[in-house]
Design a protein around this motif. Structure first.
Motif, mmCIF file in Angstrom:
data_model
loop_
_atom_site.group_PDB
_atom_site.id
_atom_site.type_symbol
_atom_site.label_atom_id
_atom_site.label_comp_id
_atom_site.label_asym_id
_atom_site.label_seq_id
_atom_site.Cartn_x
_atom_site.Cartn_y
_atom_site.Cartn_z
ATOM 1 N N ALA A 147 43.431 43.529 50.520
ATOM 2 C CA ALA A 147 42.056 44.006 50.729
ATOM 3 C C ALA A 147 42.043 45.390 51.393
ATOM 4 C CB ALA A 147 41.276 43.003 51.567
ATOM 5 N N GLU A 148 43.121 45.694 52.103
ATOM 6 C CA GLU A 148 43.186 46.999 52.785
ATOM 7 C C GLU A 148 43.597 48.149 51.851
ATOM 8 O OE1 GLU A 148 44.542 44.855 56.967
ATOM 9 O OE2 GLU A 148 45.944 46.149 55.871
ATOM 10 N N LEU A 149 43.986 47.811 50.632
ATOM 11 C CA LEU A 149 44.371 48.865 49.691
ATOM 12 C C LEU A 149 43.126 49.583 49.194
ATOM 13 C CD1 LEU A 149 47.033 46.941 47.590
ATOM 14 C CD2 LEU A 149 47.465 49.094 48.795
ATOM 15 N N PRO A 150 43.129 50.907 49.198
ATOM 16 C CA PRO A 150 41.961 51.631 48.690
ATOM 17 C C PRO A 150 41.820 51.406 47.187
ATOM 18 C CG PRO A 150 43.770 53.153 49.167
ATOM 19 C CD PRO A 150 44.213 51.813 49.635
ATOM 20 N N GLY A 151 40.590 51.170 46.754
ATOM 21 C CA GLY A 151 40.341 51.083 45.315
ATOM 22 C C GLY A 151 40.540 49.707 44.712
ATOM 23 N N VAL A 152 40.865 48.719 45.555
ATOM 24 C CA VAL A 152 41.101 47.378 45.019
ATOM 25 C C VAL A 152 39.849 46.519 45.172
ATOM 26 C CG1 VAL A 152 42.314 45.210 45.469
ATOM 27 C CG2 VAL A 152 43.594 47.343 45.292
ATOM 28 N N SER A 153 39.424 45.874 44.080
ATOM 29 C CA SER A 153 38.236 45.026 44.178
ATOM 30 C C SER A 153 38.498 43.596 43.724
ATOM 31 C CB SER A 153 37.094 45.626 43.360
ATOM 32 O OG SER A 153 37.518 45.808 42.026
ATOM 33 N N GLY A 154 39.734 43.322 43.342
ATOM 34 C CA GLY A 154 40.028 41.969 42.888
ATOM 35 C C GLY A 154 41.477 41.615 43.119
ATOM 36 N N ILE A 155 41.800 40.357 42.891
ATOM 37 C CA ILE A 155 43.155 39.854 43.091
ATOM 38 C C ILE A 155 43.441 38.822 42.007
ATOM 39 C CG2 ILE A 155 42.281 38.118 44.738
ATOM 40 C CD1 ILE A 155 44.920 38.254 46.209
ATOM 41 N N GLU A 156 44.689 38.769 41.583
ATOM 42 C CA GLU A 156 45.076 37.772 40.586
ATOM 43 C C GLU A 156 45.727 36.612 41.326
ATOM 44 O OE1 GLU A 156 46.885 39.637 37.252
ATOM 45 O OE2 GLU A 156 47.799 37.788 36.544
ATOM 46 N N MET B 270 37.179 32.827 51.497
ATOM 47 C CA MET B 270 38.087 33.805 52.096
ATOM 48 C C MET B 270 38.055 35.111 51.307
ATOM 49 S SD MET B 270 42.167 33.686 52.897
ATOM 50 C CE MET B 270 42.685 33.721 51.199
ATOM 51 N N LEU B 271 38.172 35.027 49.977
ATOM 52 C CA LEU B 271 38.143 36.238 49.162
ATOM 53 C C LEU B 271 36.806 36.952 49.326
ATOM 54 C CD1 LEU B 271 39.847 35.030 45.854
ATOM 55 C CD2 LEU B 271 40.858 36.281 47.767
ATOM 56 N N GLY B 272 35.720 36.156 49.369
ATOM 57 C CA GLY B 272 34.392 36.740 49.553
ATOM 58 C C GLY B 272 34.308 37.548 50.841
ATOM 59 N N SER B 273 34.937 37.018 51.880
ATOM 60 C CA SER B 273 34.860 37.711 53.163
ATOM 61 C C SER B 273 35.586 39.061 53.108
ATOM 62 C CB SER B 273 35.445 36.835 54.272
ATOM 63 O OG SER B 273 36.854 36.792 54.160
ATOM 64 N N TYR B 274 36.526 39.183 52.174
ATOM 65 C CA TYR B 274 37.227 40.453 52.010
ATOM 66 C C TYR B 274 36.613 41.303 50.897
ATOM 67 C CZ TYR B 274 41.057 38.847 54.982
ATOM 68 O OH TYR B 274 41.809 38.412 56.025
ATOM 69 N N GLY B 275 35.572 40.774 50.257
ATOM 70 C CA GLY B 275 34.959 41.522 49.155
ATOM 71 C C GLY B 275 35.832 41.579 47.918
ATOM 72 N N LEU B 276 36.685 40.571 47.741
ATOM 73 C CA LEU B 276 37.589 40.554 46.583
ATOM 74 C C LEU B 276 37.125 39.556 45.530
ATOM 75 C CD1 LEU B 276 41.093 40.562 48.337
ATOM 76 C CD2 LEU B 276 40.030 42.470 47.106
ATOM 77 N N GLN B 277 37.130 39.969 44.279
ATOM 78 C CA GLN B 277 36.919 39.039 43.174
ATOM 79 C C GLN B 277 38.270 38.485 42.702
ATOM 80 O OE1 GLN B 277 34.237 40.727 40.042
ATOM 81 N NE2 GLN B 277 34.211 42.502 41.410
ATOM 82 N N VAL B 278 38.203 37.459 41.847
ATOM 83 C CA VAL B 278 39.439 36.971 41.224
ATOM 84 C C VAL B 278 39.536 37.612 39.829
ATOM 85 C CG1 VAL B 278 40.742 34.970 40.448
ATOM 86 C CG2 VAL B 278 39.292 34.810 42.482
ATOM 87 N N ALA B 279 40.557 38.408 39.640
ATOM 88 C CA ALA B 279 40.708 39.145 38.373
ATOM 89 C C ALA B 279 41.150 38.218 37.247
ATOM 90 C CB ALA B 279 41.719 40.276 38.553
ATOM 91 N N ALA B 280 42.057 37.323 37.561
ATOM 92 C CA ALA B 280 42.567 36.389 36.558
ATOM 93 C C ALA B 280 43.283 35.270 37.291
ATOM 94 C CB ALA B 280 43.527 37.085 35.599
ATOM 95 N N LEU B 281 43.413 34.156 36.600
ATOM 96 C CA LEU B 281 44.131 33.020 37.179
ATOM 97 C C LEU B 281 45.364 32.761 36.320
ATOM 98 C CD1 LEU B 281 43.537 30.942 39.485
ATOM 99 C CD2 LEU B 281 42.886 29.357 37.673
ATOM 100 N N GLY B 282 46.528 32.793 36.927
ATOM 101 C CA GLY B 282 47.760 32.541 36.179
ATOM 102 C C GLY B 282 48.240 31.111 36.392
ATOM 103 N N VAL B 283 48.430 30.375 35.319
ATOM 104 C CA VAL B 283 48.953 29.011 35.467
ATOM 105 C C VAL B 283 50.468 29.106 35.652
ATOM 106 C CG1 VAL B 283 49.135 26.737 34.429
ATOM 107 C CG2 VAL B 283 47.118 28.135 33.996
ATOM 108 N N GLU B 284 50.951 28.463 36.701
ATOM 109 C CA GLU B 284 52.370 28.553 37.055
ATOM 110 C C GLU B 284 53.193 27.572 36.220
ATOM 111 O OE1 GLU B 284 54.243 30.696 38.994
ATOM 112 O OE2 GLU B 284 55.551 29.467 37.752
ATOM 113 N N LEU B 285 53.894 28.095 35.216
ATOM 114 C CA LEU B 285 54.685 27.253 34.309
ATOM 115 C C LEU B 285 56.138 27.706 34.244
ATOM 116 C CD1 LEU B 285 52.063 27.276 31.400
ATOM 117 C CD2 LEU B 285 52.581 25.308 32.851
ATOM 118 N N VAL B 286 56.563 28.524 35.205
ATOM 119 C CA VAL B 286 57.902 29.116 35.129
ATOM 120 C C VAL B 286 58.720 28.897 36.404
ATOM 121 C CG1 VAL B 286 59.171 31.303 34.952
ATOM 122 C CG2 VAL B 286 57.150 30.925 33.527
#
Lengths: 312, 312, 312, 312
Positions: free
Chosen positions: D25-34, D52-68
């Motif tokens: 969240a402290e990175l400039p220019g970031v508005s989401g997280i995967e 928690m993400l809302g409190s940092y102003g972060l959206q969820v960019a994508a959800l990766g299913v862990e299969l590896v």
């Protein structure tokens, strides 16, 4: 002749078409030949070629439409940004398909080595892709009983080619919506694309899109077109096993480029390799023993293969 | 002309030597030309060439002995298993060195692209290595004031070349025991050998063995010989910075092969790239700022470089 | 255990040192083991290890000084820009050499995988090269009867490693001026560096600098460390033939990393492959027949090899 | 943490999920997280993560299913030869899709790095391909409004992966017959597959199948996951230009793996690079000038790009 960038006249004398046919007919185990259109065969010499091949007992394995090896194609063929050039590629392909039909040949091979780009910002990729799909679809619908086999390759002559992997060729075939569009798998092109030929062949067979095969070998980086078996024995043993198991019904065509080697000897060595491997994998004991090894530690299969296939 | 395997006559008309020289002289920022012996210049046309170049204000940057681009070299040159062929390579190199001396040229470049092999079991590697060492040593001792610059390359025309990396070229130079044997670093050959040109250049400069440079760019797999800057900007910025810091005193020579591109334009673009990068890295602020970034997180240097070198 | 980037705990349980030794001793055809210093053996457990190995009838093939696999080495070892770290690498190597001498081991292997760089402008290449030369020279002179075998590799863990080719390793050895500095040839590293292992081995043997061998196989791109024979049969047949002809007197050491495979089975398969190939190439008929094939068309040798080595 | 094969615990301390989010969240220019499912977010912690993400102003960019990244997947996921494992992959993916829907996330990313093989004869490729098609189709039809983005990669962790190129991923998507199956283009995977990211992105956009992007850079051989801009400036400039012209509407997601680098700094450098390039290519003058250069000698475009984008 074997032209190359360094020795433009190649390392050996040029052989005329009929001389080449004669020498090919002398190779043990050869029953067909792949011709190019319109260079080797065309509407004008059709009957002549037919009777010449007949006199040698050779069939035509496939007809390749020549869309690469002339400066006229330097902006591309089906995907050129020049509409006249695209039209020329379509027309020539249709003519080639008619000649194929007249010859009784099932498969017309299309290698689109000039459809690509050298530098960034040189090409309009989205437009090029749509041109590929629509142009090939138009040809496929023209004569639905002739199969169009797209030959993919990462690179060359363009630094980057559009149809650059087995997957891209399959996606292109599917995008046309035509059942008579499939793939000419050059296994050397698979190796330089970091693919395993047996895997590509299996996927394509499972989608009914493996129409033709070009056989050769290389060191995994460039399209060396060396004799079959120069490098990849286990991979080739597996390839012929899969082709047999999945009932591939097309030709085994040699696509070699023996720059500094004798062409006839390079073919003869390749044929020996293929025949020996086919003898090995077509024996029922091969599949039986293989199945017994599978399911345990993966290297047990390798261990078995070493004992089965490597002389000692 | 641009011959290649696919379009043997290339994509454009052949230019005669004097026409090529004229066009090169018209390139902004060019003060020299690299010639081949005996093709471009030899004992017979020496004075003619000298005066022609003089009339264009061009110096000779280096003289390359032609040991590759003719079928006569297909078994190799210095490392051929044919003793007569090896002798011919030595004699020709000595003659080239004499011509270089007569022209006042310091550096004779040796590219040994036919010294290698295509298949396993084709060559006697230990014998070939000894022939390389002794043959080059003999030439180096013949005229100790002429520098011999070995140009290495992984592959081509032979599938596998003996002098295939910066390290191998350095080891060969060291093995001769002669101070006038060094390396012609073609940075495209470094890229396809998975090397960083700035690293190779630094090691060679530190060993006083960097005698000449060939500049071009590629996609990291094949020797595309594209304009400088077609792919690797950060790597090229670093290269010119290291050459400057380590006081490289040789030439910047373009070695391009613009198959389907205009040769003059490809050179002009490359020269612009090189000049812009040199302006950037030769400014004292570059080194000062760089040193301030180093020692912290490695990507801080990248971050600085983006701001310093990428327009925004 | 088989840690990797994706599954950090690996795919199978960790085996303690004595358990590993026990399993290795059960492999048919194994008479030695390669140990790491100070992890496996050191001044403190020297006699214990000696007697344990003795009880299994195992010799120590080589001792590898551990300079990579700990975060402490992240700035490098012999070539770190941190002088204390460089000193630590030198001291540790000298201690390892003493332990080797105490164990009666000839060869100490140095793999310098952290001596390299990730990004441009991160390292001072010229300084790093001089540090490599002087540091290794200091160790070599410390105990001239212990051989230092430098193991080269293009990449990993650093994205780019300094000692990245057979040529670079040879050049480094030569630059020290010490006869007891040579190379540990990992043939998988040769394949990913676009080298032919038989060629590198021959050159190194011809320079008396091939001190040790690591055997494995890969697909030519990454250091897969698969069982010997997983890919490159003709290349491996040639390698063992050259080692035999040029009288290599060192060990054949397996360096596998069977992530998802059973380690014991992977070793057993490799040993079978090696033994079968050695049986083949050590038979006097092999060399005799080979010589008869050479000198004609290059593919005649391949043709012969197919008949000689491929079961049919 | 940065585990790897050599230093299994990585080079720096492990950061807990909430600490990582805070730093991102402290990175400039970031508005989401995967996020990964079920590791980072799942049915149980859904609301907690959301707030928690809302409190940092972060959206969820994508959800990766862990299969590896767990030993349980070592025989593969969707393409495993173990039917229970395949069922588990399908069930987990459906659960992930439901969590994505609950989070308001459009894109679920599937990276199938264990669906592949290490050795020849280890896998049944035709069966594996059919399992991939039917399994993904079943998931896609389960929730047609959630987009499934297949992430392709040549290799790793399996030595050879099935979904190994942009073309293969496209072919797979087409074969399902579902419009909500597309591709997650990791541009580093494009580079190691000898593709040009701008070309793959254009083709996928033209087929409405580019759902997500992973940004990073590498040396063209291995998946180095270095900061964006570490190597390929012209290729990246072209990529962002094409994404803009073809109206890509998805996220720009960083997928870095800074083994020995500071993660925050590596992201910050990448963001600077991306922003500077976007400023450059989104300026209307860029497209206008580019079009004026096209159609002439191909290198004229490079020449223009050097002047436009390289500081001097």
């Amino acid at each position: 002749m074997g032209s190359e960038r360094y020795v433009d006249k190649g390392y050996k004398p040029y052989l005329a078409f009929d001389e080449r046919v004669k020498r090919i007919a002398e190779l043990p185990g050869v029953s067909g030949i792949e011709l190019t259109f319109p260079g080797d065969v065309n509407a004008h010499n059709l009957n002549l070629v037919k009777s010449m091949l007949g006199s040698y007992g050779l069939q035509v394995a496939a007809l390749g439409v020549e869309l690469v090896c002339d400066a006229e194609w330097q902006t591309g063929s089906f995907a050129s940004d020049d509409p006249e050039r695209r039209q020329r590629a379509i027309t020539l392909t249709k003519e080639g398909m008619e000649v194929a039909q007249a010859l009784g040949v099932d498969v017309v091979s299309l290698w689109l080595g000039q459809d690509g780009f050298d530098y960034v910002f040189q090409a309009d990729y989205a437009r090029a892709w749509r041109s590929l799909v629509t142009g090939i679809k138009e040809c496929a619908e023209f004569l639905p009983r002739v199969k169009l086999a797209i030959e993919y390759k990462t690179s060359e002559p363009k630094m980057m080619c559009y149809v650059n992997s087995g997957g891209k060729a399959l996606a292109l075939a599917q995008a046309t919506g035509c059942e008579n569009v499939g793939v000419n798998l050059d296994i050397g092109h698979a190796f330089i694309g970091r693919e395993n030929p047996a895997e590509v062949a299996s996927v394509l067979l499972s989608e009914n899109r493996l129409f033709h095969l070009h056989l050769n070998d290389n060191y995994g980086i460039a399209d060396d077109d060396m004799p079959v078996g120069a490098v990849h024995w286990p991979q080739l043993i597996e390839l012929f096993y899969r082709l047999e198991s999945l009932a591939y019904a097309g030709w085994y065509s040699l696509d070699l480029y023996p720059y500094r080697d004798d062409s006839w000897e390079a073919c003869a060595a390749s044929i020996t390799f293929i025949q020996q491997v086919c003898d090995l994998v077509e024996d029922p004991s091969f599949a039986e023993e293989l199945h017994k090894q599978q399911g345990g530690a993966p290297s047990k299969v390798l261990h078995w293969l070493y004992k089965k296939a490597l002389m000692h």
